[in-house]
Design an enzyme around this catalytic site. Structure first.
Site, PDB file in Angstrom:
ATOM      1  N   ASP A 231       0.962  -1.288  -0.271  1.00 17.29           N
ATOM      2  CA  ASP A 231      -0.114   0.068   0.085  1.00 17.29           C
ATOM      3  C   ASP A 231       0.816   1.195  -0.080  1.00 17.29           C
ATOM      4  O   ASP A 231       1.797   1.319   0.901  1.00 17.29           O
ATOM      5  CB  ASP A 231      -0.867  -0.206   1.187  1.00 17.29           C
ATOM      6  CG  ASP A 231      -1.911   1.182   1.309  1.00 17.29           C
ATOM      7  OD1 ASP A 231      -1.906   1.712   0.488  1.00 17.29           O
ATOM      8  OD2 ASP A 231      -2.617   0.911   2.064  1.00 17.29           O
TER       9      ASP A 231
ATOM     10  N   ASP B   2     -10.416   4.482  -1.427  1.00 15.00           N
ATOM     11  CA  ASP B   2     -10.844   3.582  -0.460  1.00 15.00           C
ATOM     12  C   ASP B   2     -12.468   3.576  -0.693  1.00 15.00           C
ATOM     13  O   ASP B   2     -13.017   4.438  -0.703  1.00 15.00           O
ATOM     14  CB  ASP B   2     -10.546   3.879   0.827  1.00 15.00           C
ATOM     15  CG  ASP B   2      -9.069   3.598   1.157  1.00 15.00           C
ATOM     16  OD1 ASP B   2      -8.498   3.384   0.285  1.00 15.00           O
ATOM     17  OD2 ASP B   2      -8.536   3.569   2.317  1.00 15.00           O
TER      18      ASP B   2
HETATM   19  C1  GLA Z   1      -5.320   2.433   2.730  1.00 12.48           C
HETATM   20  C2  GLA Z   1      -6.131   1.317   1.879  1.00 12.48           C
HETATM   21  C3  GLA Z   1      -6.849   0.706   2.618  1.00 12.48           C
HETATM   22  C4  GLA Z   1      -6.308  -0.087   3.909  1.00 12.48           C
HETATM   23  C5  GLA Z   1      -5.671   1.009   4.898  1.00 12.48           C
HETATM   24  C6  GLA Z   1      -4.840   0.510   6.067  1.00 12.48           C
HETATM   25  O1  GLA Z   1      -6.329   3.370   3.175  1.00 12.48           O
HETATM   26  O2  GLA Z   1      -6.332   1.629   0.678  1.00 12.48           O
HETATM   27  O3  GLA Z   1      -7.330  -0.486   1.813  1.00 12.48           O
HETATM   28  O4  GLA Z   1      -5.121  -0.928   3.589  1.00 12.48           O
HETATM   29  O5  GLA Z   1      -4.651   1.899   3.965  1.00 12.48           O
HETATM   30  O6  GLA Z   1      -4.201   1.681   6.715  1.00 12.48           O
END
Ligand code: GLA
Length: 504
Positions: free
Chosen positions: A269, A329
């Protein structure tokens, strides 16, 4: 009388100017705040996060930077005084309030997505902070395909429901429930711990989980013993989005550690990588971990999480990625889900066996949508050949949620071996029709209604380039509806779907 009025006006005037002075005064930042302050803040899992606040005067106010774990630096934005508190924001989902109490600096941190935290910072010399080390990135090469994820990966991930509350036992229960609910047998096999499992690096630089995860190898064994696969999460940056240690500068070492634990899937990520790399370096950054995974001695599915930046779909397969995020997200509400899901049509050419577009994980069963909306969510993700990562609490799953996640016929569309992602073939107001071709020549079709009233939708077979009578099956009613000539009509509920297979 005149005199009295004058005196009154004078009094009002003075009190206004006193008030103005008082407000004036509070807009000036006290000099005692300037300098470097260190805040040691325990995170969940007994991880210590050290932040330095470097505060300098600017006009009557202040400016400054927070250096977190000597790795990530964030500048203050919108610095202001509110009473005797110095207040500012950062672009990392946090607002800060600072106030002198004795010789300490009281720090209150307000997060948008978790409870506020409070701590006392103490003064240190600025030399205690170090600028982040800059890591060199590799020259562009092609990381050969790992042969995994020939159909979209399926499983469960801790983030959407548990976020930073995830623990070893939550993951074990999820693994047990995948099996006992029957979902594992339908293909949900990857059990992934998302963010917030990391502790610190040991003296040899090996990443050690935090106290919520006593033994990763044993957890992996537990998951494998149930016929499931084990997924984990990290960031190419120094810190994860949750503020835990990332893989920056430790890519090869971390990949080997994961392999030694028995990891089968890595979600990588971007997060704080934005602090140390540019968006132009996305490909090289992800290539570095892609190559590290390829060389770690264990087949590991590579899930790139970059929120749809940098047109990853165009180069994802070249860095060894099996999936890449195409969006920000997903939230557990109709707007977020439908905005994401219905915007994916143009990316269809980039999906195929071994490499998939990822419009983010499922929210089915998390409570923010109706079951009608969750059926739409699930049908759309199946049509999109999206990875199916359940994100709910499997231990408290309703029969309706299980029926949605466990719809065998919908899953078969998602997992169809041809791996063709659906495209939008009709859009008329609130009506959308999406379709994808299947390996045996059948077609999967979703009739969607994004509006607020129920409507009748007509599917013209000519829009699917089909001629003659067609055999139509309803994938939610699990029923053959009959053979239809040239078109098929169906009532579609508000925010609902009629999910069909036009059978060969
Ligand atoms: C980002 C990702 C999410 C999750 C969070 C964890 O926002 O896009 O899917 O993994 O980080 O902190």
């Amino acid at each position: 009388m005149k005199k009295l009025l004058f005196a009154l006006l004078f009094l009002i005037g003075t009190s206004f100017s006193i008030m103005a002075q008082a407000t004036d005064k509070s807009t000036v930042c006290p000099a005692t705040l300037f300098g470097t302050w260190r805040l040691d803040m325990p995170q969940r899992g007994n991880v210590m996060l050290t932040s330095y606040f470097i505060i300098r005067p600017k006009n009557d106010l202040f400016e400054g930077t927070i250096v977190i774990n000597n790795a990530v630096d964030l500048s203050f934005s919108k610095p202001r005084m509110e009473g005797d508190e110095a207040v500012f924001s950062t672009d990392w989902n946090r607002d800060y309030r600072l106030k002198m109490t004795g010789d300490k600096l009281k720090v209150v941190i307000a997060h948008t997505n978790k409870p506020w935290e409070e701590g006392a910072a103490y003064r240190v010399p600025e030399s205690e902070t170090r600028p982040p080390t800059i890591i060199q990135l590799p020259a562009k090469t092609i990381v050969s395909a790992n042969g995994l994820a020939q159909t979209p990966p399926m499983g469960w991930n801790s983030w959407n429901h548990f976020a930073e509350r995830v623990t070893d036992s939550i993951v074990r229960v999820a693994a047990d429930k995948l099996v006992s609910s029957g979902l594992a047998a339908l293909g949900y096999v990857y059990v992934t711990i998302d963010d917030c499992w990391q502790g610190k690096r040991d003296l040899n630089g090996n990443i050690v989980p935090n106290e919520k995860f006593p033994n990763m190898k044993e957890l992996a064994d537990y998951i494998h013993a149930r016929g499931l696969k084990f997924g984990i999460y990290s960031s190419p940056g120094p810190l994860t989005c949750g503020g835990y240690i990332g893989s920056y500068g430790y890519e090869e070492q971390d990949a080997k550690t994961y392999a030694s634990w028995g990891v089968d899937y890595l979600k990588f990520d971007w997060c704080s990588a934005a602090r140390v790399y540019t968006t132009e370096q996305l490909q090289a950054t992800y290539q570095k971990m892609g190559a590290a995974l390829k060389n770690c001695g264990r087949p590991i599915v590579y899930s790139v999480c970059e929120y749809g930046m940098g047109e990853t779909w165009k180069w994802g397969p070249q860095v060894g990625a099996n999936l890449w995020r195409t969006t920000g997200d997903i939230q557990d509400n109709w707007k977020s889900m439908s905005d994401i899901g219905f915007s994916q049509s143009s990316l269809a050419p980039y999906a195929g066996p071994g490499h998939w577009n990822d419009p983010d994980m499922l929210q089915v069963g998390n409570g923010g949508m109706t079951n009608t909306e969750y059926r739409t969510h699930f049908s759309l993700w199946c049509l999109l050949a999206a990875p199916l990562m359940a994100g709910n609490d499997l231990n408290a799953m309703s029969a309706e949620t299980l029926a949605i996640l466990g719809n065998k016929e919908a899953i078969a569309i998602n997992q169809d071996a041809l791996g063709k992602q659906a495209t939008q073939i009709v859009k008329q107001g609130d009506i959308q029709i999406w379709a994808r071709e299947l390996k045996n020549g059948s077609m999967a079709v979703g009739l969607f209604n994004t509006g607020l009233t129920d409507v009748t939708v007509t599917l013209n077979f000519s829009d699917l380039k089909l001629v003659g009578k067609q055999k139509v099956r309803d994938l939610w009613l699990h029923k053959n509806l009959g053979r239809f000539k040239s078109k098929f009509n169906a009532k579609v509920d508000s925010h609902g779907v009629v999910f069909l297979k036009i059978c060969k």
